[in-house]
Scaffold this active site. Structure first.
Site, PDB file in Angstrom:
ATOM      1  N   ASP A  33       0.186 -63.436  34.423  1.00 16.51           N
ATOM      2  CA  ASP A  33       0.874 -64.583  33.837  1.00 16.51           C
ATOM      3  C   ASP A  33       2.366 -64.486  34.118  1.00 16.51           C
ATOM      4  O   ASP A  33       3.074 -63.682  33.523  1.00 16.51           O
ATOM      5  CB  ASP A  33       0.596 -64.601  32.328  1.00 16.51           C
ATOM      6  CG  ASP A  33       1.119 -65.872  31.672  1.00 16.51           C
ATOM      7  OD1 ASP A  33       1.487 -66.809  32.415  1.00 16.51           O
ATOM      8  OD2 ASP A  33       1.162 -65.919  30.432  1.00 16.51           O
ATOM      9  N   CYS A  91       3.433 -80.771  36.097  1.00 17.98           N
ATOM     10  CA  CYS A  91       3.532 -81.981  35.261  1.00 17.98           C
ATOM     11  C   CYS A  91       4.454 -82.996  35.911  1.00 17.98           C
ATOM     12  O   CYS A  91       5.629 -82.712  36.132  1.00 17.98           O
ATOM     13  CB  CYS A  91       4.102 -81.642  33.883  1.00 17.98           C
ATOM     14  SG  CYS A  91       3.017 -80.664  32.874  1.00 17.98           S
ATOM     15  N   GLU A 125     -32.037 -73.926  16.797  1.00 21.93           N
ATOM     16  CA  GLU A 125     -31.818 -72.569  16.279  1.00 21.93           C
ATOM     17  C   GLU A 125     -32.342 -71.527  17.257  1.00 21.93           C
ATOM     18  O   GLU A 125     -33.277 -71.806  18.037  1.00 21.93           O
ATOM     19  CB  GLU A 125     -32.532 -72.435  14.914  1.00 21.93           C
ATOM     20  CG  GLU A 125     -32.432 -71.083  14.234  1.00 21.93           C
ATOM     21  CD  GLU A 125     -31.014 -70.587  13.946  1.00 21.93           C
ATOM     22  OE1 GLU A 125     -30.193 -70.567  14.875  1.00 21.93           O
ATOM     23  OE2 GLU A 125     -30.731 -70.215  12.790  1.00 21.93           O
ATOM     24  N   HIS A 132     -27.422 -74.963  13.296  1.00 25.01           N
ATOM     25  CA  HIS A 132     -28.073 -73.830  12.627  1.00 25.01           C
ATOM     26  C   HIS A 132     -27.142 -72.613  12.630  1.00 25.01           C
ATOM     27  O   HIS A 132     -26.154 -72.592  13.341  1.00 25.01           O
ATOM     28  CB  HIS A 132     -29.373 -73.520  13.354  1.00 25.01           C
ATOM     29  CG  HIS A 132     -30.254 -74.706  13.498  1.00 25.01           C
ATOM     30  ND1 HIS A 132     -31.217 -75.040  12.583  1.00 25.01           N
ATOM     31  CD2 HIS A 132     -30.280 -75.692  14.437  1.00 25.01           C
ATOM     32  CE1 HIS A 132     -31.825 -76.160  12.953  1.00 25.01           C
ATOM     33  NE2 HIS A 132     -31.268 -76.577  14.084  1.00 25.01           N
TER      34      HIS A 132
END
Lengths: 533, 533
Positions: free
Chosen positions: B158, B190, B396, B464
């Site tokens: 990073d 961006c 489930e 579930h």
């Protein structure tokens, strides 16, 4: 598998227009547009989404009073014959140019039956120009009828659609008729010299140039492509400013651009398209060797294989090892003998560098997690030249409360269930917890098919009847009526080889006394004759 | 779920270096790089691939003798506290610039404890420059140790890595140490004004600018970003010529470019990243109302709900309808009051146009295919303002041969199995056909999580215990030790709201006498106290 009030079987509901999709193809001829269109249609149809290709060029030829010949309207591809399928992909390989193209350069203008109507393609012929535009819009309307009034979930408009003017007009017309419909552009671009060369090989061995001098043909083809390029605007800023969804594929799967994708179908198509690769390889499909339960005719369960099953495993291992070696020699010969321009019948795939890695190609053996497939793979597991992997996804269809029973027992004890299944095997779901049906298997194998498409290695899949049926349905583009009845007895071995024009298909049958496999020439998958299976 | 000789649990095997992956992040600060890194780590860790982030900036600060402060080395995010998680993402929101950046513009240079070492960041300081490069390479080596000598499957470097020189150096060093390792670049770009504005909002309300004048801070920040841009070369032709794998994300999920992706992990990451969207919405998770089998303490099965279960369904419907309305009003207020530069605490997400569609936002209710969840959703099904859908994926965990038994029965009849499960619930697989374990559920819910991330509508999931545990494990970034023991009793209702800096998390408890739900402030998911569940 999903269900809801509007869609009890999990399909895209007829009334749910906003979930439906118009796909508009974009791209120069010989860019693999047709290859993409066919594969997407095959994949979506297999996932039980009604999908149809609407080809503008073929309709234009009919409008102009030509022989439809190989440009006959493509119908929903649901033929059972793989070879036929491959052949039809080959025939339709050259997408006819869209109505807005510089049509004097029409790819098919050298065909004798079309020469007679050459004036139709003259750009100065304004009557013809208007007719071309009318045909394009008529084709779109036909597509929209299929989605809005018909059962269709996805309609693909197959044409070059290479100008902004044409694309804007299409979007406008679609929105006028039904603003809720999704619109997705898919464009194919080739920069790669080898890929273009390979596409040209296909063209030169295709119907346009079949019996012509390859050097002249190549020159002619190159000149056409150049002229097309001058009139062409790829997808980009114009579509981005208008927030339009698009997928742009550059050199098959080498580079892929997704813009503003939304909705379930667009997402599925995008992740399917990213798996494409043209690496030469073989995909083998077979069932496990005979199991204890096979002998007792019990369904499901997790029994071990019999002695006969072990022998099948040994024969399979020997045959694969032999075939793998033969394939390697054959590929090397092909590359060595290949010339450019190619001789007739030479369709050497692109990327010669792939051939340098032929020796290093892995061979994956994928089984289910059940004993009978793992045991069939035992000989591969003892050889480091094979990578054996067990997948839960490849497990047999779960027969719920009927696991371990024979069909005769079911017929006696649960005649109503037996009857229900016989009446509609595809939609039948076994009762009891965990019970599955063919639609569950299709949904469960979606990731498996993407994985098979993605890997560049050879793959042998040792699995079960329902799994083989559903995988074969994908590769052979079977219609939904054929999937659940496909005849896949123990001992059949199928070989699928991806080619630039589709799949090449071979079938082999286990010769038990000889301990080897015999090829079945001109094999066509048939319907099972056993009413239980 | 898969298994093979080298990987009996289906994880990427320690010895299988060629399946492992180095991810190199690329991008200017405030481009959501950190957001992507965290989400990818969360997703891969949840899929049981050991993944870790290696942050260059934080190590550089330590090397320069600074207080680590908020730039402390990021450890594998496995905290149980969702709020804490969100806070830590917020704190680390500003990725420290890579060592090759114009460091006079270091994003963090306005922090008091770093001002003291300003000379370290002077580009003319050649000792510091060498030190910076050394730290970057040391960080890379640490990452490579984790993959080659350690248990790691994916290491994420990073840093901004914004120059070709730096990226070439990284690739060279990786290949020198282990040529088989996969390398994947992920870049975030961006262009969108609203998105940049939103990122700046995060910055301005973050630690760098928290108590400063917003107008001045904004000017300062804009100047920094501008200067960064001049030194930056996005991924493109250079990487394409070298056949390097990359994913380029433009404006979050608006446009995504994939280049030369190969391998299973790259494919998974790519299809996960394409689901990203910043649409404001709520994700609700709860279990079904009390079922007949709950009352009898039987596991599995497909029983109907009790009268108490029906009351739960009604209370849930009323509460959701109320919360949905409240959320809408709150969002509208927020947009109305939002200013730019923002006031303290104003982190209005990007894309104001999304807010124009707030009224039209759908509310999806997803249940399993089992009676007890479908019946809990009955009130939603009668209201056209909710879209109810039943998913097989949400069923489930299948308890195989133990379906319909109580844990006390299992303990008595199958003490060995009972013991095995108690010792390692995560890896335990129920015996018998179709029997599943938690790892099967994690694999089965992969597509579900991508679908939840993809939709821009509200979603309520009624499912579930094991399913809720695994879904919560994803959203709360639980370590594998916590998944199978997470306390998710009947009547708990969780709300997850995606935010630009992570997820906002709220928990509610069913108030049965009042027929409504009470919020549990500062709720932290705990370990179940019931040794059976």
């Amino acid at each position: 598998m999903t269900r809801s009030r509007v869609s009890p079987d999990g399909k895209i509901a007829g009334r749910d227009v906003s979930a439906k999709l118009v796909i508009i193809m974009v791209g120069l001829p010989a860019r693999g547009k047709s290859y993409i269109t066919k594969k997407v249609t095959r994949y979506l149809s297999w996932q039980q989404h009604d999908t149809r290709i609407f080809n503008v060029g073929s309709r234009r030829r009919i409008a102009a009073g030509m022989q439809p010949s190989d440009a006959a309207p493509k119908k929903d591809a649901t033929g059972v014959d793989g070879r036929l399928q491959a052949a039809s992909i080959r025939l339709n390989g050259g997408t006819a140019p869209g109505a807005d193209e510089p049509t004097a350069l029409d790819l098919n203008d050298s065909k004798p039956e079309e020469k007679t109507s050459a004036s139709f393609f003259d750009p100065k012929n304004s009557t013809a120009r208007a007719l071309r535009e009318k045909v394009a819009m008529d084709t779109l309307n036909e597509l929209l009828d299929y989605l809005i009034n018909g059962e269709g979930a996805v309609g693909i408009l197959d044409a070059t659609n290479s100008t902004i003017h044409r694309r804007d007009l299409l979007v406008q017309k679609i929105r006028e008729r039904e603003p809720k419909l999704g619109i997705l552009f898919i464009e194919s671009i080739c920069h790669d010299r080898h890929l273009l060369e390979a596409n040209m090989r296909l063209k030169l061995s295709g119907p346009d140039y079949k019996d012509k001098d390859p050097v002249k043909s190549l020159e002619d083809f190159k000149a056409r492509v150049k002229a097309y390029e001058s009139a062409y605007v790829p997808l980009g800023a114009h579509e981005e400013e208008r927030d339009l969804q698009y997928i742009q594929m550059i050199d098959v799967g080498r580079k892929v651009i997704h813009h503003r994708l939304k909705g379930f179908l667009s997402g599925s198509i995008a992740s399917y398209l990213t798996t494409f690769n043209l690496s030469p390889r073989q995909i083998w499909i077979t069932r496990h060797g005979q199991s204890e339960d096979n002998r007792l005719q019990k369904i499901g369960g997790n029994s071990h294989i019999t002695d006969r099953g072990h022998c099948y495993g040994a024969a399979l291992y020997n045959f694969m090892t032999q075939k793998r070696q033969e394939w390697l020699i054959e590929q090397k010969d092909r590359v060595a003998q290949s010339t450019f321009p190619p001789k007739a019948g030479d369709d050497t795939p692109p990327y010669p560098e792939i051939y340098q890695e032929l020796e290093e190609k892995n061979f994956c053996v994928w089984t289910s997690m059940l004993h009978r497939t793992i045991e069939t793979a035992e000989f591969f597991d003892n050889d480091d030249d094979y990578d054996v992997k067990n997948w839960e996804m490849l497990n047999e269809l779960n027969a719920g409360s009927f696991e371990g029973m024979t069909y005769d027992e079911i017929a006696v004890k649960y005649p109503h269930e037996y009857q229900k299944r016989s009446a509609d095997k595809l939609n039948y779901i076994y009762p009891g917890l965990g019970g599955e049906g063919y639609l569950s298997i299709i949904s469960r194998l979606r990731d498996m098919v993407r994985e098979i498409e993605r890997v560049t290695d050879h793959v042998l899949i040792i699995s079960h009847r329902s799994i083989c049926r559903v995988l074969m349905a994908y590769f052979m583009d079977l219609s939904r009526d054929h999937i659940a009845d496909l005849d896949v007895p123990l001992g059949m071995l199928y070989c699928i080889e991806p080619k630039p024009y589709g799949y090449e298909f071979h079938a082999y049958k286990y010769n038990e006394p000889a301990g080897t496999f015999d090829e079945l020439p001109d094999y066509k998958p048939g319907k099972t004759t056993d009413r239980n299976n």
